[in-house]
Design an enzyme around this catalytic site. Structure first.
Site, PDB file in Angstrom:
ATOM      1  N   ASP A 172       0.854  -1.192   0.000  1.00 45.25           N
ATOM      2  CA  ASP A 172       0.000   0.000   0.000  1.00 45.25           C
ATOM      3  C   ASP A 172       0.885   1.236   0.000  1.00 45.25           C
ATOM      4  O   ASP A 172       2.067   1.170   0.346  1.00 45.25           O
ATOM      5  CB  ASP A 172      -0.909   0.006   1.242  1.00 45.25           C
ATOM      6  CG  ASP A 172      -1.804   1.239   1.287  1.00 45.25           C
ATOM      7  OD1 ASP A 172      -2.503   1.500   0.287  1.00 45.25           O
ATOM      8  OD2 ASP A 172      -1.794   1.973   2.296  1.00 45.25           O
ATOM      9  N   SER A 173       0.285   2.366  -0.349  1.00 43.81           N
ATOM     10  CA  SER A 173       1.028   3.624  -0.342  1.00 43.81           C
ATOM     11  C   SER A 173       1.394   4.078   1.072  1.00 43.81           C
ATOM     12  O   SER A 173       2.215   4.984   1.219  1.00 43.81           O
ATOM     13  CB  SER A 173       0.192   4.707  -1.030  1.00 43.81           C
ATOM     14  OG  SER A 173      -1.064   4.824  -0.389  1.00 43.81           O
TER      15      SER A 173
ATOM     16  N   GLU B 149      -6.077  11.259   7.750  1.00 45.08           N
ATOM     17  CA  GLU B 149      -4.679  11.283   8.177  1.00 45.08           C
ATOM     18  C   GLU B 149      -4.379  12.388   9.186  1.00 45.08           C
ATOM     19  O   GLU B 149      -3.382  12.321   9.903  1.00 45.08           O
ATOM     20  CB  GLU B 149      -3.754  11.409   6.966  1.00 45.08           C
ATOM     21  CG  GLU B 149      -3.944  10.243   6.022  1.00 45.08           C
ATOM     22  CD  GLU B 149      -2.727   9.935   5.180  1.00 45.08           C
ATOM     23  OE1 GLU B 149      -1.809  10.774   5.123  1.00 45.08           O
ATOM     24  OE2 GLU B 149      -2.711   8.848   4.579  1.00 45.08           O
TER      25      GLU B 149
ATOM     26  N   CYS C 294      -3.888  -0.963  -2.196  1.00 42.18           N
ATOM     27  CA  CYS C 294      -4.105   0.456  -2.526  1.00 42.18           C
ATOM     28  C   CYS C 294      -4.914   0.573  -3.820  1.00 42.18           C
ATOM     29  O   CYS C 294      -4.549  -0.021  -4.845  1.00 42.18           O
ATOM     30  CB  CYS C 294      -2.739   1.114  -2.698  1.00 42.18           C
ATOM     31  SG  CYS C 294      -2.779   2.819  -3.251  1.00 42.18           S
TER      32      CYS C 294
ATOM     33  N   HIS D 221      -8.864   4.604   2.795  1.00 40.73           N
ATOM     34  CA  HIS D 221      -9.183   5.412   3.981  1.00 40.73           C
ATOM     35  C   HIS D 221     -10.689   5.595   4.220  1.00 40.73           C
ATOM     36  O   HIS D 221     -11.087   5.997   5.304  1.00 40.73           O
ATOM     37  CB  HIS D 221      -8.568   6.809   3.825  1.00 40.73           C
ATOM     38  CG  HIS D 221      -7.077   6.852   3.931  1.00 40.73           C
ATOM     39  ND1 HIS D 221      -6.253   5.969   3.269  1.00 40.73           N
ATOM     40  CD2 HIS D 221      -6.261   7.687   4.633  1.00 40.73           C
ATOM     41  CE1 HIS D 221      -4.986   6.263   3.549  1.00 40.73           C
ATOM     42  NE2 HIS D 221      -4.970   7.295   4.367  1.00 40.73           N
TER      43      HIS D 221
ATOM     44  N   CYS E 173     -11.232   3.715  -1.916  1.00 40.50           N
ATOM     45  CA  CYS E 173      -9.988   4.215  -1.318  1.00 40.50           C
ATOM     46  C   CYS E 173      -9.840   3.572   0.054  1.00 40.50           C
ATOM     47  O   CYS E 173     -10.829   3.447   0.788  1.00 40.50           O
ATOM     48  CB  CYS E 173     -10.031   5.739  -1.197  1.00 40.50           C
ATOM     49  SG  CYS E 173      -8.621   6.451  -0.311  1.00 40.50           S
TER      50      CYS E 173
HETATM   51  N1  I24 Z   1      -4.768   7.443   9.574  1.00 41.54           N
HETATM   52  C1  I24 Z   1      -4.059   7.264   8.474  1.00 41.54           C
HETATM   53  N2  I24 Z   1      -2.871   7.837   8.232  1.00 41.54           N
HETATM   54  C2  I24 Z   1      -2.326   8.625   9.170  1.00 41.54           C
HETATM   55  C3  I24 Z   1      -4.237   8.227  10.504  1.00 41.54           C
HETATM   56  C4  I24 Z   1      -2.998   8.848  10.364  1.00 41.54           C
HETATM   57  N3  I24 Z   1      -2.745   9.568  11.487  1.00 41.54           N
HETATM   58  C5  I24 Z   1      -3.803   9.398  12.308  1.00 41.54           C
HETATM   59  N4  I24 Z   1      -4.706   8.600  11.728  1.00 41.54           N
HETATM   60  N5  I24 Z   1      -1.131   9.199   8.975  1.00 41.54           N
HETATM   61  O1  I24 Z   1      -4.556   6.452   7.504  1.00 41.54           O
HETATM   62  C6  I24 Z   1      -0.446   9.061   7.733  1.00 41.54           C
HETATM   63  C7  I24 Z   1       0.953   9.596   7.799  1.00 41.54           C
HETATM   64  N6  I24 Z   1       1.735   8.905   8.806  1.00 41.54           N
HETATM   65  C8  I24 Z   1       1.670   7.442   8.694  1.00 41.54           C
HETATM   66  C9  I24 Z   1       2.587   6.745   9.672  1.00 41.54           C
HETATM   67  O2  I24 Z   1       3.899   7.214   9.561  1.00 41.54           O
HETATM   68  C10 I24 Z   1       4.039   8.629   9.654  1.00 41.54           C
HETATM   69  C11 I24 Z   1       3.121   9.352   8.696  1.00 41.54           C
HETATM   70  C12 I24 Z   1      -5.710   5.660   7.760  1.00 41.54           C
HETATM   71  C13 I24 Z   1      -5.349   4.433   8.521  1.00 41.54           C
HETATM   72  C14 I24 Z   1      -6.387   3.408   8.482  1.00 41.54           C
HETATM   73  C15 I24 Z   1      -5.984   2.156   9.202  1.00 41.54           C
HETATM   74  C16 I24 Z   1      -6.010   8.215  12.260  1.00 41.54           C
HETATM   75  C17 I24 Z   1      -6.022   6.778  12.736  1.00 41.54           C
HETATM   76  C18 I24 Z   1      -5.266   6.360  13.834  1.00 41.54           C
HETATM   77  C19 I24 Z   1      -5.304   5.043  14.278  1.00 41.54           C
HETATM   78  C20 I24 Z   1      -6.104   4.123  13.605  1.00 41.54           C
HETATM   79  C21 I24 Z   1      -6.868   4.525  12.521  1.00 41.54           C
HETATM   80  C22 I24 Z   1      -6.804   5.840  12.076  1.00 41.54           C
HETATM   81  F1  I24 Z   1      -4.494   7.249  14.459  1.00 41.54           F
HETATM   82  F2  I24 Z   1      -7.495   6.250  11.042  1.00 41.54           F
HETATM   83  N1  DGL Z   2      -4.094   4.003  -0.432  1.00 43.47           N
HETATM   84  C1  DGL Z   2      -4.643   5.029  -1.326  1.00 43.47           C
HETATM   85  C2  DGL Z   2      -5.835   4.444  -2.104  1.00 43.47           C
HETATM   86  O1  DGL Z   2      -6.477   3.503  -1.704  1.00 43.47           O
HETATM   87  C3  DGL Z   2      -5.061   6.271  -0.580  1.00 43.47           C
HETATM   88  C4  DGL Z   2      -3.926   7.087  -0.069  1.00 43.47           C
HETATM   89  C5  DGL Z   2      -3.035   7.649  -1.172  1.00 43.47           C
HETATM   90  O2  DGL Z   2      -3.450   8.565  -1.913  1.00 43.47           O
HETATM   91  O3  DGL Z   2      -1.940   7.147  -1.309  1.00 43.47           O
HETATM   92  O4  DGL Z   2      -6.138   4.941  -3.159  1.00 43.47           O
END
Ligand code: I24
Ligand code: DGL
Length: 271
Positions: free
Chosen positions: A12-13, A154, A75, A188, A186
């Site tokens: 995944d990305s 995120e 992804c 998310h 997606c």
């Molecule tokens: N959810 C996602 N990406 C993040 C996040 C999140 N931060 C909080 N939550 N960050 O995606 C992306 C960038 N980060 C990634 C890790 O390394 C550093 C940079 C959705 C995830 C779906 C499983 C909210 C959050 C959380 C815990 C569980 C679920 C969730 F904090 F959505």
């Molecule tokens: N994982 C990507 C998707 O399902 C969403 C996050 C991204 O843009 O990389 O399209």
């Protein structure tokens, strides 16, 4: 080692593909998982298709060295542009998230009016509408890019009033289309599901492409007779990230509800 005991690879990305892994842990508890999230180069959604194809190959090649029996491109954006190319070159089964989501939507719709939401890259590729039209040419498909949705998740704002407003405003164009089924195209979007359902109304069935994909993985494991058995469930799952392992671990621990998962940092593409 027997093929059956080898792991299933997930790419995944970033961390979004963990929504697919969560479903896999539930539906396929005997299977060992190796996950790679390209967190350092996330998001893929706004990137040019050629670049996403290249990054997806880099992830694939990393997992091939770990010996996997099947590859799941968790992804949507990567599946949309890279699945065909990768599948054509690999000897193991390769599964994407777009066909299982499309199939589930066709099964659920009664009025043949299906909506698809995803990143810019996914919607621009036309991969969902192509997959649906190939099976059922008379389906009306409305596609909508929702580039603001993944950033809301995120930034941990997916419970906030801002999220509610953005989801409501973005989905307005879909409300006139008399859809009875909407594909969450997606990784998310399952986290925004209550907000999306609220805007679309209770008569619209939401399809979680990632969850549907695990059903397909399960079927393919049986078809190729490579499913693992409970007796052989051995080594632990492995998680790799191109970003911060600590941050990855925090999200994965919380989301998957398992403690102290094994996360390691790796580099891709000469970074
Ligand atoms: N959810 C996602 N990406 C993040 C996040 C999140 N931060 C909080 N939550 N960050 O995606 C992306 C960038 N980060 C990634 C890790 O390394 C550093 C940079 C959705 C995830 C779906 C499983 C909210 C959050 C959380 C815990 C569980 C679920 C969730 F904090 F959505
Ligand atoms: N994982 C990507 C998707 O399902 C969403 C996050 C991204 O843009 O990389 O399209």
């Amino acid at each position: 080692m027997l093929t059956n005991q080898e792991a299933i690879g997930f790419i995944d990305s970033g961390v979004g593909g963990l929504t697919v892994v969560k479903e896999a842990l539930k539906q396929l508890p005997n299977e060992r998982i190796i996950y790679l999230g390209d967190t350092a180069r996330c998001p893929y959604g706004p990137r040019p298709a050629e670049q996403v194809v290249q990054f997806t190959w880099e992830m694939t090649n990393f997992l091939l060295e770990k010996k996997i029996k099947m590859l799941v491109i968790a992804c949507n954006t990567a599946t949309a542009v890279a699945l065909d190319d990768i599948r054509a070159h690999l000897e193991i089964p390769v599964v994407g998230v777009i066909l299982p989501g499309s199939r589930a939507a066709l099964k659920m719709t009664k009025n043949n009016r299906i909506g698809v939401i995803g990143t810019d890259g996914t919607i621009k590729s036309g991969a969902y509408s192509a997959a649906i039209k190939k099976k059922a040419p008379n389906t009306s498909i409305t596609s909508l890019a929702c580039p603001k949705f993944a950033p809301i998740v995120e930034s941990n704002e997916f419970h906030s009033s801002v999220a509610k407003k953005v989801v409501s405003e973005t989905l307005q164009p879909l409300l006139l289309k008399q859809l009875d089924t909407l594909i969450l195209g997606c990784t998310h979007y399952p986290l925004l599901r209550p907000l999306i359902q609220n805007v679309m109304g209770s008569n619209v069935t939401l399809i979680d492409s990632g969850a549907e994909t695990v059903g397909e993985v399960s079927m393919l494991l049986d078809y190729f007779d490579i499913a693992n058995t409970p007796q052989n469930k051995s080594a632990v799952n492995e998680f790799y990230t191109t970003g911060s392992p600590k941050m990855f671990q925090t999200i994965a621990d919380e989301w998957l509800d398992i403690e102290d998962i094994n996360v390691q940092h790796i580099r891709l593409g000469g970074q």
